[in-house]
Design a protein around this motif. Structure first.
Motif, PDB file in Angstrom:
ATOM      1  N   THR A  61      11.308  10.002   9.224  1.00 21.81           N
ATOM      2  CA  THR A  61      10.430   9.329   8.281  1.00 21.81           C
ATOM      3  C   THR A  61      11.232   9.001   7.027  1.00 21.81           C
ATOM      4  OG1 THR A  61       8.285   9.434   7.161  1.00 21.81           O
ATOM      5  CG2 THR A  61       9.606  11.441   7.177  1.00 21.81           C
ATOM      6  N   ALA A  62      10.553   8.523   5.991  1.00 25.12           N
ATOM      7  CA  ALA A  62      11.212   8.116   4.757  1.00 25.12           C
ATOM      8  C   ALA A  62      10.300   8.397   3.580  1.00 25.12           C
ATOM      9  CB  ALA A  62      11.585   6.636   4.801  1.00 25.12           C
ATOM     10  N   GLY A  63      10.891   8.319   2.389  1.00 24.10           N
ATOM     11  CA  GLY A  63      10.118   8.561   1.181  1.00 24.10           C
ATOM     12  C   GLY A  63       9.383   7.347   0.663  1.00 24.10           C
ATOM     13  N   GLY A  64       9.783   6.153   1.114  1.00 27.48           N
ATOM     14  CA  GLY A  64       9.126   4.936   0.653  1.00 27.48           C
ATOM     15  C   GLY A  64       9.531   3.757   1.496  1.00 27.48           C
ATOM     16  N   PRO A  65       8.836   2.612   1.358  1.00 26.74           N
ATOM     17  CA  PRO A  65       9.185   1.414   2.128  1.00 26.74           C
ATOM     18  C   PRO A  65      10.510   0.836   1.670  1.00 26.74           C
ATOM     19  CG  PRO A  65       7.447   0.923   0.560  1.00 26.74           C
ATOM     20  CD  PRO A  65       7.651   2.403   0.509  1.00 26.74           C
ATOM     21  N   LEU A  87      15.562  12.325   7.449  1.00 26.68           N
ATOM     22  CA  LEU A  87      14.882  11.812   6.259  1.00 26.68           C
ATOM     23  C   LEU A  87      15.714  10.696   5.641  1.00 26.68           C
ATOM     24  CD1 LEU A  87      12.411  12.140   4.468  1.00 26.68           C
ATOM     25  CD2 LEU A  87      13.699  13.780   3.090  1.00 26.68           C
ATOM     26  N   GLN A  88      15.092   9.522   5.544  1.00 31.27           N
ATOM     27  CA  GLN A  88      15.744   8.360   4.939  1.00 31.27           C
ATOM     28  C   GLN A  88      15.016   8.000   3.657  1.00 31.27           C
ATOM     29  OE1 GLN A  88      17.496   5.369   7.570  1.00 31.27           O
ATOM     30  NE2 GLN A  88      16.260   3.839   6.528  1.00 31.27           N
ATOM     31  N   ASP A  89      15.750   7.562   2.649  1.00 31.97           N
ATOM     32  CA  ASP A  89      15.116   7.240   1.374  1.00 31.97           C
ATOM     33  C   ASP A  89      14.112   6.105   1.518  1.00 31.97           C
ATOM     34  OD1 ASP A  89      16.543   9.203   0.153  1.00 31.97           O
ATOM     35  OD2 ASP A  89      18.147   7.889  -0.537  1.00 31.97           O
ATOM     36  N   LYS A  90      14.513   5.035   2.189  1.00 30.54           N
ATOM     37  CA  LYS A  90      13.665   3.860   2.327  1.00 30.54           C
ATOM     38  C   LYS A  90      13.634   3.428   3.785  1.00 30.54           C
ATOM     39  CE  LYS A  90      13.185   3.548  -2.171  1.00 30.54           C
ATOM     40  NZ  LYS A  90      11.883   3.808  -2.839  1.00 30.54           N
ATOM     41  N   LEU A  91      12.447   3.219   4.301  1.00 29.84           N
ATOM     42  CA  LEU A  91      12.277   2.771   5.691  1.00 29.84           C
ATOM     43  C   LEU A  91      10.903   2.142   5.819  1.00 29.84           C
ATOM     44  CD1 LEU A  91      13.590   2.749   8.562  1.00 29.84           C
ATOM     45  CD2 LEU A  91      12.344   4.860   8.998  1.00 29.84           C
ATOM     46  N   SER A  92      10.841   1.047   6.563  1.00 31.05           N
ATOM     47  CA  SER A  92       9.576   0.339   6.734  1.00 31.05           C
ATOM     48  C   SER A  92       9.402  -0.067   8.180  1.00 31.05           C
ATOM     49  CB  SER A  92       9.510  -0.908   5.839  1.00 31.05           C
ATOM     50  OG  SER A  92       9.523  -0.562   4.482  1.00 31.05           O
ATOM     51  N   ALA A 111       0.814  -1.210   0.000  1.00 29.74           N
ATOM     52  CA  ALA A 111       0.000   0.000   0.000  1.00 29.74           C
ATOM     53  C   ALA A 111       0.848   1.261   0.000  1.00 29.74           C
ATOM     54  CB  ALA A 111      -0.929  -0.003   1.217  1.00 29.74           C
ATOM     55  N   GLY A 112       2.193   1.163   0.062  1.00 36.29           N
ATOM     56  CA  GLY A 112       3.044   2.332   0.052  1.00 36.29           C
ATOM     57  C   GLY A 112       2.955   3.118   1.336  1.00 36.29           C
ATOM     58  N   ARG A 113       3.255   2.468   2.449  1.00 42.03           N
ATOM     59  CA  ARG A 113       3.166   3.117   3.755  1.00 42.03           C
ATOM     60  C   ARG A 113       4.524   3.073   4.431  1.00 42.03           C
ATOM     61  NH1 ARG A 113      -2.061  -0.433   5.649  1.00 42.03           N
ATOM     62  NH2 ARG A 113      -3.277  -0.173   3.746  1.00 42.03           N
ATOM     63  N   VAL A 114       4.838   4.119   5.139  1.00 49.00           N
ATOM     64  CA  VAL A 114       6.090   4.204   5.885  1.00 49.00           C
ATOM     65  C   VAL A 114       5.779   4.704   7.289  1.00 49.00           C
ATOM     66  CG1 VAL A 114       7.484   4.626   3.829  1.00 49.00           C
ATOM     67  CG2 VAL A 114       6.526   6.559   5.089  1.00 49.00           C
ATOM     68  N   PRO A 115       6.631   4.391   8.262  1.00 51.36           N
ATOM     69  CA  PRO A 115       6.419   4.919   9.606  1.00 51.36           C
ATOM     70  C   PRO A 115       6.921   6.356   9.724  1.00 51.36           C
ATOM     71  CG  PRO A 115       8.329   3.479   9.578  1.00 51.36           C
ATOM     72  CD  PRO A 115       7.733   3.420   8.200  1.00 51.36           C
ATOM     73  N   LEU A 116       6.403   7.062  10.713  1.00 52.02           N
ATOM     74  CA  LEU A 116       6.883   8.405  11.046  1.00 52.02           C
ATOM     75  C   LEU A 116       6.943   8.519  12.557  1.00 52.02           C
ATOM     76  CD1 LEU A 116       6.088  11.778   9.419  1.00 52.02           C
ATOM     77  CD2 LEU A 116       5.846  11.567  11.895  1.00 52.02           C
ATOM     78  N   LEU A 117       8.095   8.912  13.070  1.00 51.87           N
ATOM     79  CA  LEU A 117       8.310   9.068  14.502  1.00 51.87           C
ATOM     80  C   LEU A 117       8.590  10.531  14.808  1.00 51.87           C
ATOM     81  CD1 LEU A 117      10.714   6.049  15.172  1.00 51.87           C
ATOM     82  CD2 LEU A 117       8.222   6.065  15.129  1.00 51.87           C
ATOM     83  N   GLY A 118       8.049  11.008  15.893  1.00 51.44           N
ATOM     84  CA  GLY A 118       8.300  12.373  16.335  1.00 51.44           C
ATOM     85  C   GLY A 118       8.494  12.412  17.829  1.00 51.44           C
ATOM     86  N   TRP A 119       9.386  13.267  18.291  1.00 55.60           N
ATOM     87  CA  TRP A 119       9.605  13.424  19.729  1.00 55.60           C
ATOM     88  C   TRP A 119      10.120  14.826  20.008  1.00 55.60           C
ATOM     89  CZ3 TRP A 119      12.695  10.774  16.410  1.00 55.60           C
ATOM     90  CH2 TRP A 119      14.043  11.092  16.379  1.00 55.60           C
ATOM     91  N   SER A 120       9.918  15.280  21.217  1.00 52.64           N
ATOM     92  CA  SER A 120      10.315  16.629  21.597  1.00 52.64           C
ATOM     93  C   SER A 120      10.540  16.683  23.100  1.00 52.64           C
ATOM     94  CB  SER A 120       9.240  17.643  21.185  1.00 52.64           C
ATOM     95  OG  SER A 120       9.584  18.949  21.624  1.00 52.64           O
ATOM     96  N   ASP A 121      11.373  17.634  23.524  1.00 49.21           N
ATOM     97  CA  ASP A 121      11.583  17.848  24.953  1.00 49.21           C
ATOM     98  C   ASP A 121      10.547  18.795  25.549  1.00 49.21           C
ATOM     99  OD1 ASP A 121      12.395  20.070  23.644  1.00 49.21           O
ATOM    100  OD2 ASP A 121      14.455  20.089  24.408  1.00 49.21           O
ATOM    101  N   ARG A 122       9.591  19.240  24.737  1.00 52.64           N
ATOM    102  CA  ARG A 122       8.482  20.059  25.216  1.00 52.64           C
ATOM    103  C   ARG A 122       7.279  19.148  25.453  1.00 52.64           C
ATOM    104  NH1 ARG A 122       7.269  25.361  24.051  1.00 52.64           N
ATOM    105  NH2 ARG A 122       9.534  25.625  24.066  1.00 52.64           N
TER     106      ARG A 122
END
Length: 458
Positions: A207-211, A78-83, A27-38
């Motif tokens: 995150t990444a641009g594709g799996p 930003l990574q080119d490929k990540l799943s 389905a063309g899905r990639v993970p996205l992680l976010g974190w902050s000290d706030r």
């Protein structure tokens, strides 16, 4: 901040993980992680609806408030490929591997005051994260390397958009992807260490641009429509769209989702699903209302069989002294047509704790689907809601709270098993009773004695 269940539940069955990951790659899905000290950038995420995939619009809604209220220094890895499979196979972010390839990333997520984990984001939406950040911040990205980051002098009051590109995960051996991921994690650790030394508040995204290529190869080898099929009929793809919310802006108070929402008039079915959910939905919810004890979700349709139609979900919340807690209930569902005709369906079975959502495989007025909706008077309409989830109170974001399922504790299969076990136990008890009741004879015939003569009568 509108959020939903965006924190992935720890994976317990590796085979299931690989199957889900392969489906995500197709389905063309990639993970996205976010974190902050706030703190309080992303509230605690509740459970999401099934098959959720974050699109561009929802991703913008999730990141927008955090960019407005959070630190002005944004760091994008930003990574080119990540799943997702990369984390489940080589790390402990989504699994429990002791030799994780992501020690720095896991440490950053564990120590962060705010975290955001999106297991499935559309590739087009993930690829547009950089453009979204440029638009929100009004800045051009600054490409940095771990060695040159220490030479920068970041200011907490001045916004900065830092872009760190990570190497692509490639290679044919099993160890090559893990080694590359470990190297990427070391880069992440160096960058975060430099920011920590400067004591600069930041918000980081990965995150990444594709799996990944390995996962795509595994998906290509998988048979089309994987899983067991009945009579060679492919399983339907789960519907993927956000729930209906009220109000449309600000903090939602009511959430409603269903895989299928249809009405039956005579012998004609009317599918309201595309009119209610998705990007092309035309339903009007402006007439809805909400307060602490009563909420109404009003769905107005302009053209249903040539006329307007209004479906109203009446929900109430009240405290029960026995349980000493509040419960919400869908008191009734009302369908009103253009000519003033209306049908009211009692829905007293739809009830759940106040801070839960309610979910069921079917909610219908048709006997073949359980008849959970009971018409108060003869109605020309039949209602069918498949895989429905509803929450009228205590909504904390764009996603539902923990679901109270309509399925009873004793399912038909459970009753069949109990009945079979009871019959077997009864047969065993009867046989044991017969065996224990056997007695040896206290008298025996004497073979050496005179045989008994029985005269024959002619």
């Amino acid at each position: 901040m509108a959020a939903a269940r965006l924190v992935l539940v720890p994976v317990l069955v590796p085979v299931l993980v690989l199957a889900l990951a392969a489906a995500a790659a197709r389905a063309g899905r990639v993970p996205l992680l976010g974190w902050s000290d706030r703190s309080a950038l992303w509230p605690h995420c509740a459970e999401s609806y099934e098959g959720q995939v974050i699109g561009a619009a929802q991703l913008s809604a999730l990141l927008g408030p955090a960019l407005d209220r959070g630190p002005r220094n944004i760091l994008l890895f930003l990574q080119d490929k990540l799943s997702l499979e990369d984390f489940t196979a080589y790390g402990g972010v989504f699994g429990n591997k002791p030799d994780s390839a992501f020690p720095n990333l896991e440490s950053a997520l564990a120590e962060a005051s705010s975290r955001l984990v999106l297991p499935a984001v559309q590739c087009t939406a993930a690829a547009g994260v950089l453009g979204l950040l440029e638009e929100k911040l009004g800045l051009s990205p600054l490409h940095v390397e771990p060695g040159t980051l220490r030479e920068l002098r970041l200011n907490a009051s001045l916004p900065a958009l830092l872009l760190v590109r990570l190497p692509h995960v490639s290679g044919s051996s099993l160890m090559a992807p893990k080694e590359t991921l470990t190297s990427n994690d070391e880069i992440i650790g160096q960058v975060l260490s430099a920011l920590k030394e400067e004591d600069v508040p930041y918000t980081a995204l990965l995150t990444a641009g594709g799996p990944s290529r390995a996962l795509q190869a595994m998906a290509d080898l998988a048979p089309e429509g994987g899983g067991r099929q009945l009579l060679q009929k492919a399983s339907p793809t789960p519907a993927q769209y956000p729930p209906v919310r009220y109000p449309l802006t600000g903090v939602p108070q009511i959430l409603f989702w269903a895989r299928n929402f249809s009405l039956l008039q005579g012998s004609q079915w009317v599918d309201l699903t595309p009119l209610t959910f998705g990007a092309e939905a035309s339903v009007d919810v402006s007439a809805s209302s909400w307060n602490a004890s009563d909420s109404r979700l009003v769905l107005k349709y302009a053209h249903v069989l040539g006329a307007s139609l209004t479906a109203t979900f009446h929900m109430t919340s009240r405290k029960f002294p026995v349980s000493d807690r509040y419960w919400f209930q869908l008191s009734h569902l009302e369908l009103a047509g253009a000519l003033g005709s209306s049908s009211v369906f009692n829905a007293s079975q739809v009830t759940a704790p106040h801070n839960y959502s309610w979910r069921c495989a079917y909610l219908s007025s048709l006997p073949m689907f359980g008849a959970g909706l009971v018409p108060l008077s003869p109605s020309p309409w039949g209602v069918l809601l498949q895989d429905v989830q509803l929450q009228g109170f205590n909504v904390t974001g764009l996603h539902f709270s923990y679901a109270s399922d309509c399925a009873g504790f004793f399912t038909p299969g459970t009753w069949m098993g109990l009945l079979t076990a009871l019959l077997l136990a009864a047969g065993f008890a009867c046989g044991l009773h017969v065996l224990l009741g056997l007695r040896t004879m206290d008298r025996f015939d004497d073979p050496k004695g005179t045989p008994l003569a029985v005269p024959q009568v002619e």
